[in-house]
Design a protein around this motif. Sequence first.
Motif, PDB file in Angstrom:
ATOM      1  N   VAL A  33      20.469 -13.465   7.629  1.00 43.65           N
ATOM      2  CA  VAL A  33      19.079 -13.062   7.870  1.00 43.65           C
ATOM      3  C   VAL A  33      18.938 -12.466   9.259  1.00 43.65           C
ATOM      4  N   THR A  34      18.222 -11.353   9.339  1.00 41.43           N
ATOM      5  CA  THR A  34      17.854 -10.746  10.612  1.00 41.43           C
ATOM      6  C   THR A  34      16.334 -10.744  10.710  1.00 41.43           C
ATOM      7  N   LEU A  35      15.807 -11.358  11.747  1.00 45.07           N
ATOM      8  CA  LEU A  35      14.360 -11.457  11.934  1.00 45.07           C
ATOM      9  C   LEU A  35      13.977 -10.767  13.243  1.00 45.07           C
ATOM     10  N   GLN A  36      13.081  -9.788  13.137  1.00 43.59           N
ATOM     11  CA  GLN A  36      12.622  -9.072  14.324  1.00 43.59           C
ATOM     12  C   GLN A  36      11.109  -9.125  14.423  1.00 43.59           C
ATOM     13  N   MET A  37      10.623  -9.087  15.646  1.00 45.26           N
ATOM     14  CA  MET A  37       9.184  -9.131  15.900  1.00 45.26           C
ATOM     15  C   MET A  37       8.749  -7.823  16.541  1.00 45.26           C
ATOM     16  N   MET A  38       7.646  -7.269  16.032  1.00 44.62           N
ATOM     17  CA  MET A  38       7.084  -6.043  16.595  1.00 44.62           C
ATOM     18  C   MET A  38       5.968  -6.419  17.568  1.00 44.62           C
ATOM     19  N   PRO A  39       6.156  -6.164  18.860  1.00 46.59           N
ATOM     20  CA  PRO A  39       5.117  -6.523  19.830  1.00 46.59           C
ATOM     21  C   PRO A  39       3.822  -5.750  19.587  1.00 46.59           C
ATOM     22  N   THR A  40       2.715  -6.407  19.861  1.00 44.82           N
ATOM     23  CA  THR A  40       1.419  -5.731  19.742  1.00 44.82           C
ATOM     24  C   THR A  40       1.296  -4.616  20.771  1.00 44.82           C
ATOM     25  N   ASN A  41       1.828  -4.861  21.952  1.00 51.92           N
ATOM     26  CA  ASN A  41       1.760  -3.869  23.019  1.00 51.92           C
ATOM     27  C   ASN A  41       2.922  -2.887  22.875  1.00 51.92           C
ATOM     28  N   THR A  42       2.814  -2.007  21.895  1.00 52.92           N
ATOM     29  CA  THR A  42       3.869  -1.032  21.638  1.00 52.92           C
ATOM     30  C   THR A  42       3.246   0.261  21.130  1.00 52.92           C
ATOM     31  N   GLU A  43       4.061   1.284  21.046  1.00 57.42           N
ATOM     32  CA  GLU A  43       3.578   2.573  20.561  1.00 57.42           C
ATOM     33  C   GLU A  43       3.323   2.512  19.055  1.00 57.42           C
ATOM     34  N   ALA A  44       2.609   3.503  18.550  1.00 54.58           N
ATOM     35  CA  ALA A  44       2.380   3.596  17.101  1.00 54.58           C
ATOM     36  C   ALA A  44       3.722   3.745  16.385  1.00 54.58           C
ATOM     37  N   HIS A  45       3.783   3.213  15.165  1.00 58.10           N
ATOM     38  CA  HIS A  45       5.018   3.287  14.383  1.00 58.10           C
ATOM     39  C   HIS A  45       4.671   3.511  12.910  1.00 58.10           C
ATOM     40  N   PRO A  46       5.644   3.837  12.056  1.00 58.56           N
ATOM     41  CA  PRO A  46       5.349   4.194  10.653  1.00 58.56           C
ATOM     42  C   PRO A  46       4.811   3.063   9.797  1.00 58.56           C
ATOM     43  N   GLY A  47       4.845   1.811  10.303  1.00 54.94           N
ATOM     44  CA  GLY A  47       4.366   0.696   9.503  1.00 54.94           C
ATOM     45  C   GLY A  47       2.882   0.423   9.631  1.00 54.94           C
ATOM     46  N   LEU A  48       2.164   1.228  10.385  1.00 52.52           N
ATOM     47  CA  LEU A  48       0.740   0.970  10.583  1.00 52.52           C
ATOM     48  C   LEU A  48      -0.058   1.123   9.287  1.00 52.52           C
ATOM     49  N   ASP A  49       0.504   1.805   8.294  1.00 53.47           N
ATOM     50  CA  ASP A  49      -0.183   1.970   7.007  1.00 53.47           C
ATOM     51  C   ASP A  49      -0.043   0.746   6.108  1.00 53.47           C
ATOM     52  N   GLY A  50       0.842  -0.185   6.462  1.00 53.50           N
ATOM     53  CA  GLY A  50       0.972  -1.385   5.647  1.00 53.50           C
ATOM     54  C   GLY A  50       2.408  -1.774   5.361  1.00 53.50           C
ATOM     55  N   ARG A  51       2.538  -2.713   4.463  1.00 52.56           N
ATOM     56  CA  ARG A  51       3.817  -3.334   4.136  1.00 52.56           C
ATOM     57  C   ARG A  51       4.816  -2.339   3.559  1.00 52.56           C
ATOM     58  N   ILE A  52       6.098  -2.597   3.833  1.00 52.05           N
ATOM     59  CA  ILE A  52       7.195  -1.818   3.279  1.00 52.05           C
ATOM     60  C   ILE A  52       8.234  -2.779   2.727  1.00 52.05           C
ATOM     61  N   ASP A  53       8.742  -2.496   1.521  1.00 50.98           N
ATOM     62  CA  ASP A  53       9.826  -3.271   0.912  1.00 50.98           C
ATOM     63  C   ASP A  53      10.947  -2.317   0.518  1.00 50.98           C
ATOM     64  N   LEU A  54      12.173  -2.732   0.748  1.00 48.51           N
ATOM     65  CA  LEU A  54      13.346  -1.974   0.316  1.00 48.51           C
ATOM     66  C   LEU A  54      14.360  -2.949  -0.263  1.00 48.51           C
ATOM     67  N   LEU A  55      14.798  -2.703  -1.492  1.00 48.38           N
ATOM     68  CA  LEU A  55      15.790  -3.546  -2.135  1.00 48.38           C
ATOM     69  C   LEU A  55      16.935  -2.681  -2.637  1.00 48.38           C
ATOM     70  N   LYS A  56      18.165  -3.076  -2.335  1.00 47.19           N
ATOM     71  CA  LYS A  56      19.352  -2.352  -2.762  1.00 47.19           C
ATOM     72  C   LYS A  56      20.202  -3.260  -3.641  1.00 47.19           C
ATOM     73  N   PHE A  57      20.816  -2.673  -4.665  1.00 47.76           N
ATOM     74  CA  PHE A  57      21.499  -3.431  -5.692  1.00 47.76           C
ATOM     75  C   PHE A  57      22.997  -3.147  -5.717  1.00 47.76           C
ATOM     76  N   PRO A  58      23.785  -4.001  -6.378  1.00 48.21           N
ATOM     77  CA  PRO A  58      25.244  -3.864  -6.346  1.00 48.21           C
ATOM     78  C   PRO A  58      25.758  -2.535  -6.881  1.00 48.21           C
ATOM     79  N   ASP A  59      25.031  -1.925  -7.805  1.00 48.36           N
ATOM     80  CA  ASP A  59      25.509  -0.665  -8.392  1.00 48.36           C
ATOM     81  C   ASP A  59      25.156   0.560  -7.559  1.00 48.36           C
TER      82      ASP A  59
END
Length: 291
Positions: A212-238
């Motif tokens: 597991v890798t856990l990262q925190m995005m500080p509130t005091n930071t520049e705008a980023h692509p996640g401001l529109d909401g949640r993102i999920d990415l899942l990759k499979f064995p094939d």
Amino acid sequence: MSVDVEAEQPRDEADEPGWEVDPDDEWGVAVITTVGRQLKLRREAAGMRAAEFGKAVGYGEDMVYKIEGGKRIPRQDFLNAADGVLGADGLIAATWEDVKRVRYPKKVRDLGKLEAQAVEIGVYECNIIAGLLQTPEHARAVIQAAQPPYSPDDVERMVAARLARQSVFDRAPAPSIHFVLEEAPLRRQVGGTMVWRQQLERLLEAGRLHNVTLQMMPTNTEAHPGLDGRIDLLKFPDGTAVGRSDGLFNGRPVSDPKHLRILELQYGTIRAQALPPRESLAFIERLLGET
């Protein structure tokens, strides 16, 4: 007719346990309708009226009719009690194996199924702590805050569904899981101080897992692509993948390579802008030390 189970006082409709069936969940409807029909046939063959049967198993007559009619998902204790009352020799109790597969909402089942197959899971969450990381108490507090409010029974069903997805941490071989969480939800004391502290401790525990890798995005930071909401990415064995973003493609899951590249670019930018894992865990430790 005599029974071996001590009768309980039937509960009022508002207090009776059971889960509503989603009419759009075709598989769920089919399973619960079949189980309900079997219950009704056995009850009638035993010569018991619905009211009499309900009293024997500790449920109201109206709830019995709803379960038999495929309108409510029975709990395991109901099926076990019904098995004893009707002398079914375990056949009714055994239907729990089918019922438990559809007791959670379809969209949660679908997500859990994908997570169970993925070799890599990436989650960015902007407004809450990701469901895969929530403690039971935190999940309950978040779900109870919804407006209009869910019924107590639906709250418990949704909490159970959320926690069931966390079995992904117990898989072998373990998938690679990446989380990016915003600072604000980490500071919000959802459920009170004790629940909040337990949730932060859970984040530290998960963040120290080898996969597991856990990262925190500080509130005091520049705008980023996640401001529109949640993102999920899942990759499979094939080699295939599926992704979803609140701010792209109308929030629908996508598997087209062109769409996935856009999501991967966004998620990669977010991870690059967030604090590194070691600094993120140190930040959470400091939050715990402030109370």
